[in-house]
Design a protein around this motif. Structure first.
Motif, mmCIF file in Angstrom:
data_model
loop_
_atom_site.group_PDB
_atom_site.id
_atom_site.type_symbol
_atom_site.label_atom_id
_atom_site.label_comp_id
_atom_site.label_asym_id
_atom_site.label_seq_id
_atom_site.Cartn_x
_atom_site.Cartn_y
_atom_site.Cartn_z
ATOM 1 N N LEU A 249 93.547 -17.047 -36.109
ATOM 2 C CA LEU A 249 92.198 -16.582 -36.375
ATOM 3 C C LEU A 249 91.343 -16.619 -35.106
ATOM 4 N N THR A 250 90.414 -15.683 -35.033
ATOM 5 C CA THR A 250 89.472 -15.623 -33.920
ATOM 6 C C THR A 250 88.078 -15.396 -34.473
ATOM 7 N N ILE A 251 87.120 -16.148 -33.956
ATOM 8 C CA ILE A 251 85.720 -15.911 -34.288
ATOM 9 C C ILE A 251 85.086 -15.155 -33.128
ATOM 10 N N ASN A 252 84.546 -13.975 -33.418
ATOM 11 C CA ASN A 252 83.852 -13.168 -32.416
ATOM 12 C C ASN A 252 82.351 -13.301 -32.632
ATOM 13 N N ILE A 253 81.645 -13.677 -31.578
ATOM 14 C CA ILE A 253 80.210 -13.928 -31.672
ATOM 15 C C ILE A 253 79.473 -13.068 -30.657
ATOM 16 N N LEU A 254 78.347 -12.520 -31.056
ATOM 17 C CA LEU A 254 77.493 -11.750 -30.149
ATOM 18 C C LEU A 254 76.270 -12.583 -29.779
ATOM 19 N N TYR A 255 76.103 -12.814 -28.475
ATOM 20 C CA TYR A 255 74.934 -13.515 -27.975
ATOM 21 C C TYR A 255 74.082 -12.547 -27.159
ATOM 22 N N PRO A 256 72.777 -12.455 -27.429
ATOM 23 C CA PRO A 256 71.941 -11.521 -26.667
ATOM 24 C C PRO A 256 71.762 -11.969 -25.221
ATOM 25 N N GLU A 257 71.817 -10.995 -24.329
ATOM 26 C CA GLU A 257 71.583 -11.298 -22.921
ATOM 27 C C GLU A 257 70.120 -11.659 -22.690
ATOM 28 N N ASP A 258 69.220 -11.028 -23.455
ATOM 29 C CA ASP A 258 67.788 -11.294 -23.358
ATOM 30 C C ASP A 258 67.434 -12.485 -24.244
ATOM 31 N N ASP A 259 67.016 -13.590 -23.629
ATOM 32 C CA ASP A 259 66.683 -14.790 -24.390
ATOM 33 C C ASP A 259 65.511 -14.571 -25.348
ATOM 34 N N ASN A 260 64.726 -13.538 -25.084
ATOM 35 C CA ASN A 260 63.548 -13.299 -25.906
ATOM 36 C C ASN A 260 63.823 -12.387 -27.103
ATOM 37 N N LEU A 261 65.039 -11.878 -27.211
ATOM 38 C CA LEU A 261 65.371 -11.004 -28.338
ATOM 39 C C LEU A 261 65.469 -11.838 -29.613
ATOM 40 N N ASP A 262 64.647 -11.521 -30.577
ATOM 41 C CA ASP A 262 64.593 -12.282 -31.828
ATOM 42 C C ASP A 262 65.557 -11.684 -32.846
ATOM 43 N N LEU A 263 66.585 -12.437 -33.213
ATOM 44 C CA LEU A 263 67.558 -11.989 -34.204
ATOM 45 C C LEU A 263 67.362 -12.671 -35.550
ATOM 46 N N SER A 264 66.323 -13.459 -35.675
ATOM 47 C CA SER A 264 66.120 -14.231 -36.902
ATOM 48 C C SER A 264 65.782 -13.332 -38.092
ATOM 49 N N PHE A 265 65.965 -13.882 -39.278
ATOM 50 C CA PHE A 265 65.647 -13.173 -40.514
ATOM 51 C C PHE A 265 65.158 -14.207 -41.520
ATOM 52 N N PRO A 266 64.358 -13.782 -42.489
ATOM 53 C CA PRO A 266 63.831 -14.735 -43.477
ATOM 54 C C PRO A 266 64.948 -15.438 -44.236
ATOM 55 N N ALA A 267 64.740 -16.692 -44.550
ATOM 56 C CA ALA A 267 65.760 -17.470 -45.259
ATOM 57 C C ALA A 267 66.099 -16.859 -46.610
ATOM 58 N N ASP A 268 65.123 -16.202 -47.226
ATOM 59 C CA ASP A 268 65.360 -15.617 -48.545
ATOM 60 C C ASP A 268 65.675 -14.126 -48.476
ATOM 61 N N ALA A 269 66.041 -13.629 -47.294
ATOM 62 C CA ALA A 269 66.346 -12.206 -47.142
ATOM 63 C C ALA A 269 67.549 -11.823 -47.994
ATOM 64 N N ASP A 270 67.486 -10.659 -48.608
ATOM 65 C CA ASP A 270 68.576 -10.177 -49.467
ATOM 66 C C ASP A 270 69.618 -9.476 -48.587
ATOM 67 N N ILE A 271 70.536 -10.260 -48.045
ATOM 68 C CA ILE A 271 71.561 -9.745 -47.132
ATOM 69 C C ILE A 271 72.898 -9.776 -47.853
ATOM 70 N N ARG A 272 73.523 -8.605 -47.951
ATOM 71 C CA ARG A 272 74.769 -8.519 -48.709
ATOM 72 C C ARG A 272 75.851 -7.768 -47.926
ATOM 73 N N HIS A 273 77.098 -8.170 -48.178
ATOM 74 C CA HIS A 273 78.265 -7.510 -47.589
ATOM 75 C C HIS A 273 79.499 -8.028 -48.329
ATOM 76 N N PRO A 274 80.512 -7.202 -48.552
ATOM 77 C CA PRO A 274 81.713 -7.667 -49.276
ATOM 78 C C PRO A 274 82.425 -8.843 -48.618
ATOM 79 N N LEU A 275 82.249 -8.997 -47.310
ATOM 80 C CA LEU A 275 82.922 -10.095 -46.601
ATOM 81 C C LEU A 275 81.982 -11.234 -46.243
ATOM 82 N N LEU A 276 80.812 -11.257 -46.866
ATOM 83 C CA LEU A 276 79.850 -12.347 -46.702
ATOM 84 C C LEU A 276 80.000 -13.269 -47.905
ATOM 85 N N PHE A 277 80.328 -14.555 -47.650
ATOM 86 C CA PHE A 277 80.679 -15.454 -48.746
ATOM 87 C C PHE A 277 79.727 -16.629 -48.910
ATOM 88 N N TYR A 278 78.490 -16.473 -48.496
ATOM 89 C CA TYR A 278 77.504 -17.539 -48.733
ATOM 90 C C TYR A 278 76.132 -16.935 -48.930
#
Length: 278
Positions: A249-278
């Motif tokens: 297994l390999t975990i691939n992670i994307l880290y932004p080059e720009d430290d100021n790029l905000d990737l956050s999302f609300p804790a209660d955001a309705d985020i769905r995907h067939p391979l998302l298990f939490y």
């Protein structure tokens, strides 16, 4: 100039396991129906072990999969790797560990990929970022990492230095296929080579490069190109077995080059995907 070494790793492994089992050379030779002289030559490195005798030693010493594979590798032979189903009941603990790991990486986008480049899991950071790039319905259908990252032509690819990067990835897969001698592994590489935009001299390009655990990715977010580092982390056991254990297994992670790029999302955001298990 490559340093020439006279020692033979198999000799050290053989001595180690013989002593673990408290066997003399004569006793081991008797179990193998061989001669003490042959065992002595194997341990001094004056004689190269055949694959057959390595397997026989593993059998008479009742070595487990990890230790037998180490013995094979030390003698210059390919390991024996059994494909393990990531979704099998006995790997429930591993699936839970991977869910916790991906969740801990939020909001940085991350995927869990197997040795066949199949995406097994994603995190919310991944879905949150790429629904800004790819329609949610299309994103939900993507299950192969090669298709996701390199599915476009080189001129429309997300990856910087696309031709060199894909060449390095193909070379890693090709050498793994040479080790496994599995027709399915080779077929996957042959299919990858035929993809649009893969340079015909990929092997020559890759031969000039050292292996890379990361590469740079460009993503157009809301009309502005952002640079990311794609970093890969291998999930495996300790020691050399990390390279031969399955599931690989390999975990691939994307880290932004720009430290100021905000990737956050609300804790209660309705985020769905067939391979998302939490």
């Amino acid at each position: 100039m490559i340093e020439q070494r006279s020692d033979y790793a198999f000799s050290r492994f053989l001595k180690f396991w013989r002593r673990v089992h408290q066997l003399s050379q004569e006793e081991l030779a008797g179990r193998l129906e061989s001669s003490p002289r042959h065992i002595s030559r194997l341990e001094t490195g004056t004689c190269r072990a055949s694959e057959a005798i390595v397997l026989q030693i593993g059998e008479v010493l009742a070595l487990g999969k990890r230790d037998l594979n180490h013995l094979l590798i030390s003698a210059g032979y390919a390991p024996l790797v059994e494909r393990i189903d990531f979704n099998s009941p006995e790997l429930r603990w591993l699936r839970k560990a991977m869910i916790l790991t991906l969740r801990a990486l939020d909001p940085y986008p991350a995927t869990l990929v197997d040795s066949d480049s199949q995406i097994l899991m994603v995190n919310k950071g991944f879905v949150n970022l790429f629904t800004q790039v790819v329609p949610a319905s299309l994103l939900a259908q993507i299950t192969n990492n090669y298709d996701f990252v390199f599915g476009r032509s080189s001129t429309d690819s997300m990856v910087k230095d696309w031709e060199d990067t894909i060449s390095a990835i193909i070379m890693a897969g090709q050498q793994a296929a040479l080790f496994s001698n599995n027709p399915e592994d080779q077929a996957q590489i042959d299919s990858l080579v035929e993809r649009s935009g893969v340079p015909p001299d990929w092997a020559q390009r890759a031969a000039k490069m050292e292996p890379r655990s990361s590469f740079r990715v460009q993503i157009d977010l809301r009309g502005e190109v952002q640079n990311f580092f794609n970093v890969s982390t291998i999930v495996g056991s300790l020691g050399p077995a990390a390279f031969v254990s399955d599931p690989r297994l390999t975990i691939n992670i994307l880290y932004p080059e720009d430290d100021n790029l905000d990737l956050s999302f609300p804790a209660d955001a309705d985020i769905r995907h067939p391979l998302l298990f939490y």
